[in-house]
Design a protein around this motif. Structure first.
Motif, short mmCIF file in Angstrom:
data_model
loop_
_atom_site.label_atom_id
_atom_site.label_comp_id
_atom_site.label_asym_id
_atom_site.label_seq_id
_atom_site.Cartn_x
_atom_site.Cartn_y
_atom_site.Cartn_z
N VAL A 11 43.08 63.57 98.43
CA VAL A 11 44.34 63.77 99.43
C VAL A 11 45.18 64.89 98.40
CG1 VAL A 11 44.59 61.39 100.24
CG2 VAL A 11 45.83 62.17 98.31
N ASP A 12 45.83 65.67 99.36
CA ASP A 12 46.65 66.74 98.82
C ASP A 12 47.97 66.53 99.28
OD1 ASP A 12 46.64 69.53 97.44
OD2 ASP A 12 47.30 69.82 99.40
N ILE A 13 48.97 66.52 98.74
CA ILE A 13 50.27 66.38 98.92
C ILE A 13 51.29 67.81 98.70
CG2 ILE A 13 52.49 64.97 98.94
CD1 ILE A 13 50.88 62.64 98.09
N PRO A 14 51.28 68.61 99.60
CA PRO A 14 52.16 69.71 99.45
C PRO A 14 53.46 69.17 99.02
CG PRO A 14 50.97 69.99 101.48
CD PRO A 14 51.00 68.50 100.98
N ASP A 15 54.02 70.41 97.98
CA ASP A 15 55.58 70.21 97.64
C ASP A 15 56.32 70.45 98.62
OD1 ASP A 15 54.42 69.46 95.29
OD2 ASP A 15 54.90 70.98 94.07
N ASP A 16 56.08 71.62 99.26
CA ASP A 16 57.27 71.87 100.15
C ASP A 16 57.09 71.81 101.84
OD1 ASP A 16 54.99 73.51 100.35
OD2 ASP A 16 55.73 75.55 100.33
N GLU A 17 55.95 70.80 102.20
CA GLU A 17 55.83 70.31 103.39
C GLU A 17 55.74 68.73 103.31
OE1 GLU A 17 53.12 72.72 105.70
OE2 GLU A 17 52.26 73.48 103.67
N PRO A 18 56.20 68.12 104.42
CA PRO A 18 56.24 66.62 104.84
C PRO A 18 54.84 66.18 105.36
CG PRO A 18 57.67 67.60 106.32
CD PRO A 18 57.09 68.72 105.69
N VAL A 19 53.86 66.43 104.69
CA VAL A 19 52.30 66.28 105.41
C VAL A 19 51.70 65.72 104.24
CG1 VAL A 19 52.71 67.77 107.31
CG2 VAL A 19 51.66 68.61 105.17
N VAL A 20 50.27 65.20 104.48
CA VAL A 20 49.29 64.80 103.43
C VAL A 20 48.10 65.37 104.30
CG1 VAL A 20 49.20 62.58 104.43
CG2 VAL A 20 48.41 63.26 102.22
N HIS A 21 47.24 65.94 103.42
CA HIS A 21 45.95 66.49 103.86
C HIS A 21 45.00 65.55 103.27
CE1 HIS A 21 48.05 70.17 104.93
NE2 HIS A 21 48.29 70.62 103.76
N TYR A 72 32.96 70.12 105.48
CA TYR A 72 33.96 69.10 105.19
C TYR A 72 35.17 69.38 106.10
CZ TYR A 72 31.33 67.27 101.18
OH TYR A 72 30.45 66.90 100.47
N VAL A 73 35.62 68.53 106.82
CA VAL A 73 36.80 68.53 107.85
C VAL A 73 38.30 68.12 107.04
CG1 VAL A 73 37.83 68.05 109.77
CG2 VAL A 73 35.23 68.35 109.67
N GLN A 74 39.26 68.86 106.97
CA GLN A 74 40.36 68.27 106.55
C GLN A 74 41.41 67.73 107.73
OE1 GLN A 74 42.43 70.66 103.51
NE2 GLN A 74 44.09 70.91 105.45
N ALA A 75 41.83 66.63 107.55
CA ALA A 75 42.96 66.15 108.48
C ALA A 75 44.21 65.92 107.92
CB ALA A 75 42.60 64.98 108.87
N THR A 76 45.21 66.47 108.70
CA THR A 76 46.74 66.69 108.18
C THR A 76 47.43 65.44 109.08
OG1 THR A 76 46.32 68.86 107.63
CG2 THR A 76 48.64 67.97 107.85
N PHE A 77 48.06 64.80 108.34
CA PHE A 77 49.00 63.71 108.75
C PHE A 77 50.50 64.01 108.18
CE2 PHE A 77 44.54 62.01 108.46
CZ PHE A 77 44.37 61.63 109.54
N PRO A 78 51.56 63.54 108.84
CA PRO A 78 52.81 63.16 108.42
C PRO A 78 52.97 62.65 107.23
CG PRO A 78 52.64 62.26 110.40
CD PRO A 78 51.17 62.61 110.38
N PHE A 79 53.76 63.12 106.23
CA PHE A 79 54.17 62.20 105.29
C PHE A 79 55.56 62.69 104.66
CE2 PHE A 79 53.68 61.30 100.32
CZ PHE A 79 53.55 60.10 100.84
N ALA A 80 56.47 61.89 105.53
CA ALA A 80 57.83 62.32 105.41
C ALA A 80 58.51 61.81 104.02
CB ALA A 80 58.79 61.75 106.38
N TYR A 81 59.61 62.36 103.67
CA TYR A 81 60.38 61.73 102.51
C TYR A 81 60.65 60.29 102.65
CZ TYR A 81 60.91 66.59 101.81
OH TYR A 81 60.66 68.11 101.87
N GLY A 82 60.57 59.59 101.54
CA GLY A 82 60.55 58.05 101.74
C GLY A 82 59.46 57.26 102.18
N ASP A 83 58.39 57.97 102.56
CA ASP A 83 57.10 57.26 103.16
C ASP A 83 56.32 57.06 102.00
OD1 ASP A 83 57.89 57.62 105.92
OD2 ASP A 83 56.54 58.95 106.27
N ARG A 84 55.50 55.91 102.09
CA ARG A 84 54.52 55.61 101.03
C ARG A 84 53.22 55.57 101.64
NH1 ARG A 84 59.07 53.09 101.37
NH2 ARG A 84 60.46 52.92 99.58
#
Length: 442
Positions: free
Chosen positions: A251-261, A300-312
């Motif tokens: 997984v990749d969690i960008p610092d400036d976007e509320p998503v997770v790849h 390889y296919v990357q999927a992007t999902f929401p990962f908002a502030y406070g989510d776990r």
């Protein structure tokens, strides 16, 4: 073994272990026996003799004390035997001399036993210290913070007295994101440590580079395939090289976007904990386990999902999800985790671990690894509104009907059979529809 035992001198550890035993209480019985037997012999009839019981005093002492104290108690027991024999006037009789010789011989053997035990104990401490340090190098503890996310983890090996087995996890910081991997090597326990080290070494070598996530996984595939083949050849067990693989989620969690790849390679999907719900982040196109990528030419296919502030985000291995109770029912991880979505990462990991052990009603028979990641608000990042990135309905160019944004990357260049390129470049077509990854490498 605790961290403190690794840094404490071995002699001090041994002395601490002896101090932790109830020394004075254990010595009461031998001393009482040494004093009481001559006194009792004085009042007992001539045909009753208790001096042979003095052998118990040094035997008990040798169990809880060192050679010096054992020798001291043995000497006092011999003196007590002499006193008892003198009282009755039978000191030089054959019976008393045999008792005295037996007591002396036993005391010598017990002192030798104490010396050998202490030497073996020190050797065991050295071996365990080296083993503990080695395992910590292979499977490093995860940090509590990495960029804008908080992290908590738990790891249990299926084999006793080991810190590492067939499950693995690691975290790495890129310039603008946090990258994590959790995986499961085929096999369990100490037999799988070599494959675990290969996978973790490849991830740590490449995760900090600015390559897109599909390219990173392509690097891992080549490195793992090459490493497993080389390890099998050097160990002379290349017969099963085609059956060795690593399932993983990267997984990749960008610092400036509320998503997770997310890219999944045959591994159980992570759980997104949000508003008392636990949603499995199942990618539309999962890849083959690492080490088996040569069997397919698919990108390889990357999927992007929401990962908002406070989510776990809960990442785990099948040692968690496939734990069974006495009736053979799998552990309901999603159901249990949904009830604790308000917990911080640390308490959440502790609750799941304790609940898992209670559910299994016995020792876990498989390696188990678990990571909980929480996105925190940090200075300089404004919390997005629900209109910007709704949790379940994102209006963004490139989003599919299920609200998931996909991007496809090539497997990346290799050299040799399955070998990874040392510095992968951004291949044509590896474009993230949310953001353009920098075309740089370290």
């Amino acid at each position: 073994m605790t961290t403190a035992s690794m840094t404490t001198p071995l002699g001090q550890i041994l002395r601490s272990w002896r101090r932790s035993t109830p020394g004075p209480l254990w010595l009461v019985a031998p001393l009482v026996l040494i004093v009481a037997i001559p006194v009792a012999d004085h009042f007992l009839p001539p045909d009753i003799h208790l001096a042979h019981l003095l052998i118990v005093a040094p035997a008990v002492t040798s169990v809880v004390a060192g050679p010096r104290l054992t020798a001291l108690i043995g000497g006092l027991a011999a003196v007590s035997l002499v006193v008892a024999g003198t009282e009755r006037g039978v000191l030089i009789t054959e019976s008393v001399l045999v008792e005295f010789g037996s007591l002396a011989a036993l005391c010598v053997l017990l002192v030798i036993f104490s010396l050998l035990r202490d030497r073996l104990w020190l050797e065991l401490l050295r071996v365990r210290s080296v083993s503990d340090a080695t395992q910590r190098v292979v499977l490093r503890p995860l940090p509590d913070k990495a960029g804008p996310v908080s992290i908590a983890s738990e790891y249990r090996s299926a084999e006793a007295d080991t810190r590492i087995g067939g499950d693995l996890y690691a975290v790495a910081r890129a310039s603008d994101s946090t990258r994590l991997v959790i995986g499961d090597v085929r096999g369990k326990g100490l037999a799988s440590i070599g494959d675990t080290a290969i996978m973790l070494g490849a991830f740590r070598a490449a995760a900090h580079r600015q390559s897109p996530l599909p390219e990173l996984v392509a690097y891992l595939e080549g490195a793992v395939r090459w490493g497993l083949a080389e390890f099998s050849e050097s160990s002379g067990s290349d017969a099963d090289v085609g059956e060795r693989f690593v399932t993983a989620v990267v997984v990749d969690i960008p610092d400036d976007e509320p998503v997770v790849h997310v890219i999944s390679c045959g591994h159980p999907p992570p759980l997104l904990l949000h508003n008392s719900t636990a949603t499995a982040l199942s990618v539309p196109a999962p890849a083959l386990p690492l080490g088996l990528g040569g069997l397919s030419d698919d990108a390889y296919v990357q999927a992007t999902f929401p990962f908002a502030y406070g989510d776990r985000l809960l990442l785990y291995t099948d040692g968690v999800s496939e734990t069974r109770d006495g009736r053979g029912t799998f552990y309901p991880l999603a159901e249990r985790a949904a009830a604790w979505t308000d917990q911080a990462p640390g308490p959440l990991v502790q609750k799941i671990t304790a609940d898992l052990k209670a559910y299994a009603a016995g020792p876990l028979n498989d390696d188990m690894a678990m990571i909980v990641v929480q996105r925190d608000e940090t200075p300089g990042l404004s919390k997005p509104s629900s209109q910007q990135v709704p949790h379940h309905d994102r209006h963004h160019p490139g989003a599919t009907a299920d609200g998931v944004v996909h991007s496809i990357g090539d497997r990346g260049p290799t050299h040799g059979p399955g070998g990874p390129h040392a510095h992968p470049s951004h291949p044509a077509g590896a474009v993230d529809t949310w953001r353009q990854a920098p075309n740089t490498a370290d």
